[in-house]
Design an enzyme around this catalytic site. Structure first.
Site, PDB file in Angstrom:
ATOM      1  N   ASP A 306      18.389 -17.918 -33.724  1.00 14.21           N
ATOM      2  CA  ASP A 306      18.451 -19.362 -33.545  1.00 14.21           C
ATOM      3  C   ASP A 306      19.271 -19.681 -32.305  1.00 14.21           C
ATOM      4  O   ASP A 306      20.127 -18.889 -31.888  1.00 14.21           O
ATOM      5  CB  ASP A 306      19.144 -20.013 -34.751  1.00 14.21           C
ATOM      6  CG  ASP A 306      18.138 -20.339 -35.846  1.00 14.21           C
ATOM      7  OD1 ASP A 306      16.950 -20.402 -35.557  1.00 14.21           O
ATOM      8  OD2 ASP A 306      18.586 -20.506 -36.998  1.00 14.21           O
ATOM      9  N   LYS A 307      19.045 -20.858 -31.743  1.00 14.85           N
ATOM     10  CA  LYS A 307      19.853 -21.302 -30.602  1.00 14.85           C
ATOM     11  C   LYS A 307      21.078 -22.063 -31.075  1.00 14.85           C
ATOM     12  O   LYS A 307      22.201 -21.675 -30.803  1.00 14.85           O
ATOM     13  CB  LYS A 307      19.015 -22.188 -29.660  1.00 14.85           C
ATOM     14  CG  LYS A 307      19.824 -22.744 -28.482  1.00 14.85           C
ATOM     15  CD  LYS A 307      18.990 -23.679 -27.631  1.00 14.85           C
ATOM     16  CE  LYS A 307      18.776 -25.027 -28.295  1.00 14.85           C
ATOM     17  NZ  LYS A 307      20.026 -25.827 -28.434  1.00 14.85           N
TER      18      LYS A 307
END
Length: 787
Positions: A306-307
């Site tokens: 995930d960012k």
């Protein structure tokens, strides 16, 4: 149980104000913590179970035979070995269990609760009746509570056996341990701990003691070794029948031969190694929900990350706004704040509400609220304005703009401008019910974590490729990726992901797309790690070999994952990879050593009797050999090992090939020891047996040093405990041999010559070993075909 509906709607006192710290302290003393005490097994029963099983039965049968034959000393040694193994296994099981219990206390569920007039997160064990709690999608209900506001869809199948989720509305009960599938709600706790419906909070450590693939693999190899030993025993019995050897002399020898092949320390070694490593990881911000995840993290070569919050700080601040025609900043901010909710503790909502608080504008009272749903990518609220019902919607810009019928050119251009700096962009719409107007865009900045670039580089050097997976736009993903040094192909949109395209950055990803992404990498032979936080991430986390729930993850995501990060960022993943590879190296050392020594000892004992027409080693000396071997192999769990620079994957074919070659070399060594002692030195057979016993011990200790290092033996220093065990073993057996304790005495010169011969032989064998063990785990194809 009575009528279910009436039970759910029983009258309860609903306290929407929450409790004060003083009230919580008093109620905790009255009701106790929100947990239920687990039944602890009787330690005496656990200990005596160590005396029951195939290995103890063999030793017990041998003990009876030795006593019948009047061999009291041998019987005493066997009895001591039985008790010693039981104590050793019991102590290590307790140590491993204590490590798991420590992890279990760290993996507790957190709850959002209103205390002293402010919303905060506390451990669910600290909840008391009267607490006002807020639940979101993906949460486990931490206690029994009655809903005060909101409506939710609850999965309580684990509690009641209901096959489908059920709706719960104000005035109805939600049971402890239920899972929220849709909606949000706030409610007052009515029962905790043993008095709740479920009896205790959800257990995330279920299955932590499950056997790993590595342990199953080794056990399958051991089964083949036992078959080999069984064939040797049959051969010995046939030989005894033809040569007239007394059965009472042969039977203890045959049973001891089988005992020497059984991995007495296998379970303890594997469990202890993994449990100690898990405890070490917990101090570094990584909690394992199953021990086998250590093995998988060693093999992981792809990480889909995930960012937000993982590669970035997740400390959002409102960095810009773009209003539609006729709308000012305050109006846009007000409508965005109405579609936000402080109780959720969502970073997006908190940033917008914080900016509104700075303006001093007071929003109108909401009459309804629908929380953010990953499926619709928006949240919305209803409120009264000028006596009319209005709606405020906040979410993905293209979703909100389409809902409000906004001009595509305006918002697409504005999104591109705002996202060019890497900001997270939200669209806001509001208006009378049924007549929404697009109000504009809110940009929220979330800068990359300072350490993220270095961590990504470190993972790359460890052979793990990090791929960004984000729901943000391609423009935002491209900017953040550039700052993190993640150069490569970027694709966006569900259609592109559905094609199975392989790239470095995936943008516009829905949670349900992650499952397909994991399968894509698995189908081409990769071991995949996946980070996630939401309830919709759970299938992908479960599918991935290494499912990683980030620190802000929902309870459902944590339950689906194999490891949970307690700190933000990917630092914990690096630690997990390194720890997993250390564990792999230790278990590989144990496995190689066990296979090699089993082959050497079994064939020497079996063929030695037939070739030399003498028992090459007495059953008593074989028992002493077991003591010496187990004493050292248990120390492998704490050995000092180097982290490999590529993923470690069990390769059965290379493992067996290497073991056979090394075992063949040690067979040459031990037959040479016996032959030289008997025919060259012309020693009496009892003294030759003593030298053979010393040769088996010395070669066993040398073999541990030989196989623990994939390069040359001197490339790394053995662990302190392992080194102490080896030195202690050499001193002890040498003293026993010289002074003739339980064996015929031999001279110091004979012992010295044998030690020198062993050192020279293992040095030569080390030169042969290096090309064999240089990459014992590099070929996944070999492992797959062997499986």
């Amino acid at each position: 149980m009575g009528d279910a509906a009436s039970e759910r709607k029983t009258e309860y006192v609903i306290n929407t104000k929450g409790l004060t710290s003083e009230e919580v302290t008093r109620l905790l003393a009255e009701y106790g913590p929100n947990v239920i005490a687990e039944d602890k097994p009787n330690p005496y029963r656990l200990f005596f179970k160590k005396l029951w099983g195939p290995v103890p039965w063999m030793l017990e049968a041998t003990l009876v035979l030795e006593l019948i034959m009047g061999n009291d000393i041998e019987g005493m040694i066997i009895g001591f070995l039985l008790v010693f193994n039981a104590i050793l296994g019991f102590m290590h099981q307790q140590k491993a269990q204590n490590a798991l219990n420590m992890l279990r206390t760290r993996l507790q569920i957190m709850a959002r609760v209103l205390r002293d007039g402010a919303w905060k997160q506390v451990a669910s064990s600290e909840l008391v009746p009267g607490d006002y709690v807020h639940l979101r999608v993906g949460d486990f209900a931490p206690a029994d509570l009655v809903i005060a506001e909101g409506q939710v869809l609850v999965d309580q199948s684990a509690l009641t056996g209901e096959s489908v989720p059920v709706e719960r509305e104000p005035g109805e009960l939600v049971y402890s341990g239920s899972v929220l599938r849709r909606g949000e709600a706030s409610g007052t706790v009515t029962a905790t701990g043993a008095k709740s419906f479920f009896g205790k909070t959800a257990e995330l450590m279920r299955g932590a003691g499950s056997r790993s693939h590595a342990e199953d693999l080794v056990m399958s190899i051991v089964r083949y070794l036992l078959l080999m030993d069984g064939a040797l025993v049959i051969g010995i019995l046939i030989y005894a029948a033809f040569t007239g050897l007394p059965l009472l002399k042969v039977m203890p020898f045959a049973l001891i031969l089988l005992v020497a092949s059984v991995p007495v320390a296998l379970t303890a070694t594997f469990t202890l190694t993994s449990a100690v490593a898990s405890l070490d990881l917990s101090s570094k911000g990584v909690l394992l929900t199953r021990l086998a995840a250590i093995e998988e993290s060693a093999a992981m070569n792809e990480l889909c990350s995930d960012k937000t919050g993982t590669l970035t700080l997740n400390e959002l601040t409102l960095s810009g706004m773009q209003t539609a025609d006729g709308v000012d900043d305050n109006e846009l901010l007000l409508m965005g704040s109405l579609a936000s909710d402080e109780r959720t503790q969502d970073p997006l909502d908190k940033a917008i509400l914080a900016r509104l608080a700075e303006t001093g504008v007071r929003p109108p009272e909401k009459t309804g609220f629908i929380p953010f749903d990953p499926a619709t990518k928006r949240s919305e609220a209803t409120f009264l304005r000028d006596g009319e019902t209005w709606r405020a919607v906040k979410g993905a810009p293209h979703v909100v703009a389409k809902l409000a019928g906004a001009d595509g050119h305006f918002w697409e251009t504005a999104i591109a401008d705002l996202a060019a700096s890497g900001a997270r962009v939200l669209g806001v719409a509001a208006g009378r019910d049924g007549a929404l107007t697009f109000k504009g865009l809110i940009a929220l900045a979330d800068p990359p974590r300072p350490e993220a670039r270095g961590i990504i580089s470190e993972l790359r050097h460890l052979g793990v490729r990090v791929r960004m997976v984000t729901g943000d736009s391609m423009a935002t993903a491209r900017v953040v990726a550039a700052e993190l040094g993640m150069e490569g192909v970027i694709i966006g949109g569900r259609d592109e992901i559905a094609k199975g395209e392989i790239c470095d950055i995936y943008a516009g990803v829905y949670p349900e797309d992650k499952f397909r992404l994991v399968q894509t990498f698995q189908n081409i032979g990769h071991t995949v790690g996946m980070t996630g936080d939401g309830v919709n991430d759970a299938p992908a986390l479960k599918q991935a070999e290494v499912g990683i729930a980030v620190s802000s993850a929902t309870d459902v995501a944590k339950a689906a994952a194999s490891m949970v990060l307690t700190e933000s960022g990917l630092k914990g993943v690096v630690e997990a990879v390194k720890t997993g590879r250390r564990v792999y190296q230790r278990l590989l050392t144990y496995t190689l050593n066990k296979i090699v020594k089993t082959i050497q000892v079994a064939i020497f004992l079996g063929l030695g009797l037939i070739v030399f027409r003498h028992f090459v080693v007495t059953p008593l000396l074989v028992l002493l050999l077991l003591f010496a071997n187990d004493f050292v192999t248990m120390s492998i769990a704490n050995d000092n090992v180097r982290v490999s620079r590529e993923p470690d994957i069990w390769n059965v074919r290379v493992l067996i090939k290497t073991s056979l070659i090394i075992a063949a070399a040690w067979l040459v060594y031990i037959f040479a020891v016996f032959g030289v002692g008997k025919d060259v030195m012309d020693l009496p057979i009892p003294e030759v047996r003593t030298l053979s016993f010393l040769g088996l011990v010395y070669s066993g200790l040398s073999n541990v040093l030989l196989v623990r290092e994939r390069s040359y033996m001197w490339s790394s220093r053995p662990g302190t405990y392992l080194l102490m065990a080896i030195v202690g073993d050499v001193i002890m057996v040498s003293l026993l041999a010289h002074f003739g304790v339980w064996m015929a005495p031999v001279t110091w010169s004979s012992i010295g010559i044998l030690l020198l011969f062993t050192i020279l032989f293992v040095a030569l064998l080390d030169l042969i070993k290096v090309p064999l063990l240089r990459s014992p785990s590099s070929s996944r194809a070999a492992e797959t075909s062997a499986a």
